[in-house]
Design a protein around this motif. Structure first.
Motif, PDB file in Angstrom:
ATOM      1  N   ALA A  61       0.852  -1.187   0.000  1.00 10.77           N
ATOM      2  CA  ALA A  61       0.000   0.000   0.000  1.00 10.77           C
ATOM      3  C   ALA A  61       0.891   1.241   0.000  1.00 10.77           C
ATOM      4  O   ALA A  61       2.079   1.172   0.304  1.00 10.77           O
ATOM      5  CB  ALA A  61      -0.920  -0.001   1.216  1.00 10.77           C
ATOM      6  N   ASN A  62       0.303   2.347  -0.345  1.00  9.89           N
ATOM      7  CA  ASN A  62       1.011   3.627  -0.344  1.00  9.89           C
ATOM      8  C   ASN A  62       0.148   4.660   0.347  1.00  9.89           C
ATOM      9  O   ASN A  62      -1.072   4.505   0.447  1.00  9.89           O
ATOM     10  CB  ASN A  62       1.284   4.085  -1.782  1.00  9.89           C
ATOM     11  CG  ASN A  62       2.220   3.162  -2.510  1.00  9.89           C
ATOM     12  OD1 ASN A  62       3.364   3.014  -2.135  1.00  9.89           O
ATOM     13  ND2 ASN A  62       1.714   2.509  -3.549  1.00  9.89           N
ATOM     14  N   TYR A  63       0.790   5.707   0.803  1.00  9.84           N
ATOM     15  CA  TYR A  63       0.025   6.808   1.382  1.00  9.84           C
ATOM     16  C   TYR A  63       0.643   8.137   0.973  1.00  9.84           C
ATOM     17  O   TYR A  63       1.833   8.222   0.677  1.00  9.84           O
ATOM     18  CB  TYR A  63      -0.068   6.700   2.907  1.00  9.84           C
ATOM     19  CG  TYR A  63       1.227   6.911   3.644  1.00  9.84           C
ATOM     20  CD1 TYR A  63       1.569   8.169   4.120  1.00  9.84           C
ATOM     21  CD2 TYR A  63       2.115   5.868   3.850  1.00  9.84           C
ATOM     22  CE1 TYR A  63       2.758   8.373   4.792  1.00  9.84           C
ATOM     23  CE2 TYR A  63       3.301   6.056   4.523  1.00  9.84           C
ATOM     24  CZ  TYR A  63       3.621   7.316   4.993  1.00  9.84           C
ATOM     25  OH  TYR A  63       4.794   7.517   5.656  1.00  9.84           O
ATOM     26  N   GLN A  71      -3.944   9.977   2.856  1.00 11.18           N
ATOM     27  CA  GLN A  71      -4.769   9.204   1.937  1.00 11.18           C
ATOM     28  C   GLN A  71      -4.018   7.928   1.583  1.00 11.18           C
ATOM     29  O   GLN A  71      -2.838   7.971   1.252  1.00 11.18           O
ATOM     30  CB  GLN A  71      -5.077   9.999   0.669  1.00 11.18           C
ATOM     31  CG  GLN A  71      -5.942  11.203   0.927  1.00 11.18           C
ATOM     32  CD  GLN A  71      -6.298  11.923  -0.360  1.00 11.18           C
ATOM     33  OE1 GLN A  71      -5.555  11.886  -1.340  1.00 11.18           O
ATOM     34  NE2 GLN A  71      -7.437  12.572  -0.359  1.00 11.18           N
ATOM     35  N   LYS A  73      -3.674   4.299  -0.620  1.00  5.28           N
ATOM     36  CA  LYS A  73      -3.994   3.618  -1.872  1.00  5.28           C
ATOM     37  C   LYS A  73      -3.536   2.175  -1.699  1.00  5.28           C
ATOM     38  O   LYS A  73      -2.344   1.913  -1.511  1.00  5.28           O
ATOM     39  CB  LYS A  73      -3.293   4.269  -3.054  1.00  5.28           C
ATOM     40  CG  LYS A  73      -3.624   3.607  -4.369  1.00  5.28           C
ATOM     41  CD  LYS A  73      -3.017   4.361  -5.525  1.00  5.28           C
ATOM     42  CE  LYS A  73      -3.185   3.545  -6.778  1.00  5.28           C
ATOM     43  NZ  LYS A  73      -4.116   4.066  -7.700  1.00  5.28           N
ATOM     44  N   CYS A  74      -4.479   1.256  -1.748  1.00  8.60           N
ATOM     45  CA  CYS A  74      -4.176  -0.154  -1.518  1.00  8.60           C
ATOM     46  C   CYS A  74      -4.186  -0.918  -2.835  1.00  8.60           C
ATOM     47  O   CYS A  74      -4.929  -0.569  -3.765  1.00  8.60           O
ATOM     48  CB  CYS A  74      -5.198  -0.753  -0.551  1.00  8.60           C
ATOM     49  SG  CYS A  74      -5.094   0.008   1.087  1.00  8.60           S
ATOM     50  N   GLN A  75      -3.374  -1.950  -2.894  1.00 10.67           N
ATOM     51  CA  GLN A  75      -3.206  -2.731  -4.120  1.00 10.67           C
ATOM     52  C   GLN A  75      -4.531  -3.273  -4.645  1.00 10.67           C
ATOM     53  O   GLN A  75      -4.756  -3.297  -5.845  1.00 10.67           O
ATOM     54  CB  GLN A  75      -2.237  -3.885  -3.857  1.00 10.67           C
ATOM     55  CG  GLN A  75      -1.998  -4.753  -5.070  1.00 10.67           C
ATOM     56  CD  GLN A  75      -1.024  -5.890  -4.791  1.00 10.67           C
ATOM     57  OE1 GLN A  75      -0.642  -6.139  -3.668  1.00 10.67           O
ATOM     58  NE2 GLN A  75      -0.633  -6.581  -5.845  1.00 10.67           N
ATOM     59  N   GLY A  77      -7.633  -2.084  -3.943  1.00  8.20           N
ATOM     60  CA  GLY A  77      -8.715  -1.110  -3.930  1.00  8.20           C
ATOM     61  C   GLY A  77      -9.107  -0.583  -2.555  1.00  8.20           C
ATOM     62  O   GLY A  77      -8.526  -0.927  -1.527  1.00  8.20           O
ATOM     63  N   ASP A  78     -10.135   0.267  -2.566  1.00  7.24           N
ATOM     64  CA  ASP A  78     -10.593   0.939  -1.347  1.00  7.24           C
ATOM     65  C   ASP A  78     -11.120  -0.031  -0.301  1.00  7.24           C
ATOM     66  O   ASP A  78     -10.946   0.195   0.899  1.00  7.24           O
ATOM     67  CB  ASP A  78     -11.678   1.966  -1.685  1.00  7.24           C
ATOM     68  CG  ASP A  78     -11.135   3.151  -2.478  1.00  7.24           C
ATOM     69  OD1 ASP A  78      -9.909   3.390  -2.427  1.00  7.24           O
ATOM     70  OD2 ASP A  78     -11.941   3.821  -3.148  1.00  7.24           O
ATOM     71  N   CYS A  81      -8.317  -1.201   1.728  1.00  8.12           N
ATOM     72  CA  CYS A  81      -7.865  -0.191   2.692  1.00  8.12           C
ATOM     73  C   CYS A  81      -8.736  -0.235   3.944  1.00  8.12           C
ATOM     74  O   CYS A  81      -8.216  -0.166   5.065  1.00  8.12           O
ATOM     75  CB  CYS A  81      -7.898   1.198   2.071  1.00  8.12           C
ATOM     76  SG  CYS A  81      -6.554   1.531   0.911  1.00  8.12           S
TER      77      CYS A  81
END
Length: 108
Positions: A61-63, A71, A73-75, A77-78, A81
């Motif tokens: 994941a990234n933020y 915010q 962003k997960c591999q 989707g939402d 997350c």
């Protein structure tokens, strides 16, 4: 993973192996790891006393920060997350590594 278990079985009791597992709530590979490999390893007597298990529900994941808010962003989707947040909250509230592992396995 079995190599880790074998290596851990030869360590003296005072030197647990640090084992950090990054997982994602909707990732099929994470599910497979927990439901099969980790569940089987944890069922072996003494496994959790041989490792210092840390579970991190973040994985791939990234933020970013935007307007003073983070915010994610997960591999997958939402929904992933949201699932990761549930996992993280549970891990924070549960102190026992055994119970943490059982909870994450249950979620999968």
């Amino acid at each position: 993973f079995l190599a880790v278990l074998c290596a851990a079985s030869h360590l003296p009791p005072q030197a647990p192996l640090a084992l950090t597992v990054y997982e994602e709530s909707l990732c099929p590979d994470s599910r497979n790891l927990f439901v099969h490999s980790l569940k089987r390893a944890a069922s072996q007597e003494g496994f959790l006393s041989m490792v210092n298990l840390t579970i991190v529900a973040f994985g791939n994941a990234n933020y970013t920060w935007r307007d003073g808010k983070v915010q994610f962003k997960c591999q997958h989707g939402d929904s992933e997350c949201l699932g990761n947040k549930v996992h993280l909250c549970s891990l924070k509230l549960i102190s026992s590594p055994q119970t943490q592992l059982e909870a994450i396995i249950c979620y999968f």
